[in-house]
Enzyme design. Structure first.
Site, short mmCIF file in Angstrom:
data_model
loop_
_atom_site.label_atom_id
_atom_site.label_comp_id
_atom_site.label_asym_id
_atom_site.label_seq_id
_atom_site.Cartn_x
_atom_site.Cartn_y
_atom_site.Cartn_z
N GLU A 1 57.78 20.47 57.63
CA GLU A 1 56.77 21.43 58.18
C GLU A 1 55.42 20.50 58.25
OE1 GLU A 1 57.33 24.67 55.53
OE2 GLU A 1 59.31 25.12 56.59
N GLU B 1 66.13 17.37 53.04
CA GLU B 1 66.19 18.56 53.63
C GLU B 1 66.55 18.57 55.10
OE1 GLU B 1 63.76 21.60 51.31
OE2 GLU B 1 62.42 20.42 52.49
N GLY C 1 65.08 27.44 56.50
CA GLY C 1 64.83 28.78 56.90
C GLY C 1 65.61 29.13 57.86
N HIS D 1 57.05 17.12 53.61
CA HIS D 1 57.88 18.21 53.90
C HIS D 1 58.04 18.25 55.57
CE1 HIS D 1 59.32 22.31 54.59
NE2 HIS D 1 59.81 22.23 53.45
N ASN E 1 59.27 26.05 46.91
CA ASN E 1 58.27 25.80 47.71
C ASN E 1 57.57 27.26 48.37
OD1 ASN E 1 56.44 24.96 49.71
ND2 ASN E 1 58.25 24.05 50.78
N SER F 1 67.97 26.46 53.20
CA SER F 1 68.77 27.75 53.07
C SER F 1 69.51 27.96 51.63
CB SER F 1 69.52 28.00 54.37
OG SER F 1 68.68 28.11 55.28
N LYS G 1 55.28 27.67 50.07
CA LYS G 1 54.63 27.51 51.68
C LYS G 1 53.33 28.02 51.69
CE LYS G 1 59.22 26.67 53.32
NZ LYS G 1 60.07 26.71 54.47
C1 PEP Z 1 62.11 24.31 52.32
O1 PEP Z 1 61.15 24.71 53.20
O2 PEP Z 1 61.76 23.20 51.50
C2 PEP Z 1 63.27 25.32 52.18
C3 PEP Z 1 64.24 24.46 51.95
O3 PEP Z 1 63.28 26.34 52.88
P1 PEP Z 1 64.50 27.59 52.66
O4 PEP Z 1 65.02 27.48 51.40
O5 PEP Z 1 63.71 28.74 53.13
O6 PEP Z 1 65.32 27.01 53.71
#
Ligand code: PEP
Length: 250
Positions: A94, A162, A168, A92, A9, A208, A11
């Site tokens: 976000e 998630e 992040g 997601h 992703n 992460s 973003k």
């Molecule tokens: C995400 O935004 O879907 C995500 C898992 O981000 P990150 O791997 O940077 O934690």
């Protein structure tokens, strides 16, 4: 059972220069032993689809629930498909936080995406407050019940678990915590959509994931791949994650 899935992703990151990362991935992971998906910003979709080759699928990061009309700035599922996408990420955290998306919104978007022939990667996950309050399984159960429409199948749906607090941040749940939630999601999918669908729907872990922790996460039962944010932006990081998934037994 579908192939394991390594999904990136991007973003709101990436311009034309970033396509070189996909070129490198396509060259190095043509036979990865798992499916590879990249969801770039909409501006890169068709260019990436043109150059990614058969080994890398392309997806959007969101779509509108309507097929078209007066929705300035939005993108329909059919537009994503027309640009070369086969997948779309929905719900997601976000988007839930920044745009107030509810489970009902995600449900409606998923129906629109299915109508356009897209596979939906539906995201769920608890906040730190939920985790510390012992509400993780309830929150995830409610999100899946509200976000995933009837008719879910392995062709139409991938679930991404998630934890919001892991995205992040460099923080990752313990392997036991990941296994507990993935097992609960699998049981819910079996109960709701029948065993054939429930067993075949892929459940990704996201939050992460890095080259250094990918292999152990992929060893957890009911982890069928990963949704990767930051570490999907560079082939040097995403490549080892793809390789770890391809080499995993799950
Ligand atoms: C995400 O935004 O879907 C995500 C898992 O981000 P990150 O791997 O940077 O934690």
């Amino acid at each position: 059972m579908h192939r394991k899935l390594a999904a990136g992703n991007w973003k709101m990151n990436g311009t034309g220069a970033s396509l070189a990362e996909v070129e490198a991935l396509a060259a190095d992971h043509a036979d990865a032993g798992c499916e590879v998906l990249i969801c770039p910003p909409a501006t890169l979709l068709s260019r990436m689809a043109d150059m990614a080759g058969p080994g890398i699928a392309i997806g959007g990061q969101d779509c509108h629930a309507a097929a078209g009309g007066a929705h300035t700035g939005d993108i329909s599922a059919a537009m994503l498909a027309d640009a070369g996408a086969h997948y779309v990420i929905l719900g997601h955290s976000e988007r839930r936080a920044d745009h107030g998306e509810t489970d009902a919104d995600v449900h409606a978007k998923a129906q629109a995406a299915w109508a356009a022939g897209l596979t939906t990667v539906i995201c769920v996950g608890e906040t730190l407050d939920d985790r510390e309050g012992g509400r993780t399984l309830d929150v995830v159960h409610t999100q899946i019940a509200g976000s995933v429409p009837n008719g879910a199948s392995p062709e139409r749906v991938v679930i991404a678990y998630e934890p919001v607090w892991a995205i992040g941040t460099g923080k990752v749940p313990t392997l036991d915590q990941i296994g507990e939630v993935h097992g609960a999601i699998r049981a819910q999918l079996d109960d709701t959509f029948g065993t054939a669908a429930g067993t075949g729907i892929r459940i990704l872990y996201g939050g992460s994931v890095k080259p250094g922790n990918a292999a152990e996460i992929f060893g957890v039962a009911d982890v069928d791949g990963a949704l990767v944010g930051g570490a999907s932006l560079k082939a040097a990081d995403f490549g080892p994650i793809i390789a770890a998934l391809g080499a995993s037994d799950g």
